[in-house]
Design a protein around this motif. Structure first.
Motif, PDB file in Angstrom:
ATOM      1  N   LEU A 176      31.208   8.569  -6.364  1.00  0.00           N
ATOM      2  CA  LEU A 176      30.295   9.359  -5.537  1.00  0.00           C
ATOM      3  C   LEU A 176      29.883  10.636  -6.259  1.00  0.00           C
ATOM      4  O   LEU A 176      28.704  11.004  -6.273  1.00  0.00           O
ATOM      5  CB  LEU A 176      30.952   9.688  -4.199  1.00  0.00           C
ATOM      6  N   GLU A 177      30.842  11.300  -6.884  1.00  0.00           N
ATOM      7  CA  GLU A 177      30.532  12.526  -7.612  1.00  0.00           C
ATOM      8  C   GLU A 177      29.569  12.247  -8.757  1.00  0.00           C
ATOM      9  O   GLU A 177      28.664  13.049  -9.032  1.00  0.00           O
ATOM     10  CB  GLU A 177      31.824  13.157  -8.138  1.00  0.00           C
ATOM     11  N   ALA A 178      29.740  11.100  -9.415  1.00  0.00           N
ATOM     12  CA  ALA A 178      28.861  10.747 -10.528  1.00  0.00           C
ATOM     13  C   ALA A 178      27.426  10.529 -10.057  1.00  0.00           C
ATOM     14  O   ALA A 178      26.470  10.945 -10.718  1.00  0.00           O
ATOM     15  CB  ALA A 178      29.388   9.497 -11.229  1.00  0.00           C
ATOM     16  N   ILE A 179      27.270   9.876  -8.903  1.00  0.00           N
ATOM     17  CA  ILE A 179      25.937   9.639  -8.341  1.00  0.00           C
ATOM     18  C   ILE A 179      25.277  10.950  -7.936  1.00  0.00           C
ATOM     19  O   ILE A 179      24.103  11.199  -8.236  1.00  0.00           O
ATOM     20  CB  ILE A 179      26.007   8.682  -7.141  1.00  0.00           C
ATOM     21  N   LEU A 180      26.021  11.815  -7.265  1.00  0.00           N
ATOM     22  CA  LEU A 180      25.493  13.126  -6.862  1.00  0.00           C
ATOM     23  C   LEU A 180      25.037  13.926  -8.069  1.00  0.00           C
ATOM     24  O   LEU A 180      23.972  14.556  -8.052  1.00  0.00           O
ATOM     25  CB  LEU A 180      26.550  13.891  -6.074  1.00  0.00           C
ATOM     26  N   LEU A 181      25.822  13.880  -9.130  1.00  0.00           N
ATOM     27  CA  LEU A 181      25.472  14.610 -10.346  1.00  0.00           C
ATOM     28  C   LEU A 181      24.224  14.018 -11.002  1.00  0.00           C
ATOM     29  O   LEU A 181      23.343  14.755 -11.471  1.00  0.00           O
ATOM     30  CB  LEU A 181      26.645  14.580 -11.318  1.00  0.00           C
ATOM     31  N   GLU A 182      24.127  12.692 -10.995  1.00  0.00           N
ATOM     32  CA  GLU A 182      22.978  12.048 -11.586  1.00  0.00           C
ATOM     33  C   GLU A 182      21.689  12.389 -10.829  1.00  0.00           C
ATOM     34  O   GLU A 182      20.644  12.643 -11.431  1.00  0.00           O
ATOM     35  CB  GLU A 182      23.201  10.521 -11.595  1.00  0.00           C
ATOM     36  N   ILE A 183      21.773  12.407  -9.495  1.00  0.00           N
ATOM     37  CA  ILE A 183      20.610  12.759  -8.684  1.00  0.00           C
ATOM     38  C   ILE A 183      20.217  14.221  -8.904  1.00  0.00           C
ATOM     39  O   ILE A 183      19.044  14.561  -9.058  1.00  0.00           O
ATOM     40  CB  ILE A 183      20.886  12.489  -7.190  1.00  0.00           C
TER      41      ILE A 183
END
Length: 232
Positions: A221-228
């Motif tokens: 989840l943290e990786a997706i948030l960072l990517e967005i």
């Protein structure tokens, strides 16, 4: 073949010289709960209305595979203030979908407001009533433009999860400013950026969660948030 594909879209608002979309291309590969995401003014609503066939006059192509009936709903739609919520829902629901209507009323927590006039409902209740009346129509794809605005976080999670469970073979395009919500519940996330940026669209894979509940911190989840965050 993708179920929705946009190729080389170019568009400017009438009487404007500036392009809002310049060579935009992306696709949604399969049915599911997807998202359009981006800052205010990025063109999410405009693009959604183009996909739904409400805006024409653009360059490029929007093609569909297996999608014939696509609807667009938004949080500013208003129904007759003098009519009761229950009458509005019953009068707009095809007979074949009355059982589904009863199920959605329970899931959306609308039982207590069915006898109330639409004009007396809260904004969150109005949005849930409006979304319900679209879900009981025959559709292949549905755009939800801030359709759950003013609904509390827990209820939004329940509604999204149930929509995904009830309509697994339909396509939903969800527009929301809630990055965490989009990251958790959506499958394919199309991020719109301002026209000068290249590429103007970036696609990210969400967690595509199927159950509601409190968001738990996790590396995916943290990786997706960072990517967005980086994409916008």
């Amino acid at each position: 073949m993708p179920i929705i594909r946009c190729d080389n879209l170019r568009y400017r608002y009438p009487e404007s010289e500036a392009l809002i979309f310049n060579d935009v291309h992306f696709q949604f590969q399969r049915p599911g709960f997807h998202a359009l995401f981006g800052h205010s003014g990025a063109g999410k609503t405009t693009l959604a209305r183009m996909i739904a066939g409400e805006i024409s006059g653009y360059e490029g192509r929007i093609t569909f595979d297996g999608i014939q009936r696509i609807f667009y709903t938004h949080n500013m739609e208003r129904l007759p203030n003098w009519a009761s919520a229950g009458d509005i829902l019953r009068s707009t629901t095809p007979t074949a979908f009355l059982e589904l209507l009863d199920r959605l009323i329970a899931i959306f927590g609308l039982q207590s407001c069915l006898q109330s006039r639409f004009g007396r409902l809260s904004l969150g209740q109005k949005n849930r009533i409006n979304l319900t009346r679209y879900l009981v129509q025959p559709f292949d794809a549905l755009v939800l433009d801030e359709s759950l605005a003013n609904v509390d976080e827990t209820t939004r999670g329940v509604i999204i999860s149930e929509i995904k469970s009830i309509f697994p073979q339909r396509c939903f395009i969800y527009i929301s400013h809630n990055m965490l919500e989009v990251s958790r519940y959506c499958d394919e996330i199309v991020i719109l950026r301002s026209a000068p940026k290249t590429p103007q669209v970036v696609s990210v894979c969400g967690l595509n969660e199927t159950g509601a509940g409190t968001a738990m911190a996790s590396k995916p989840l943290e990786a997706i948030l960072l990517e967005i965050a980086h994409a916008t």
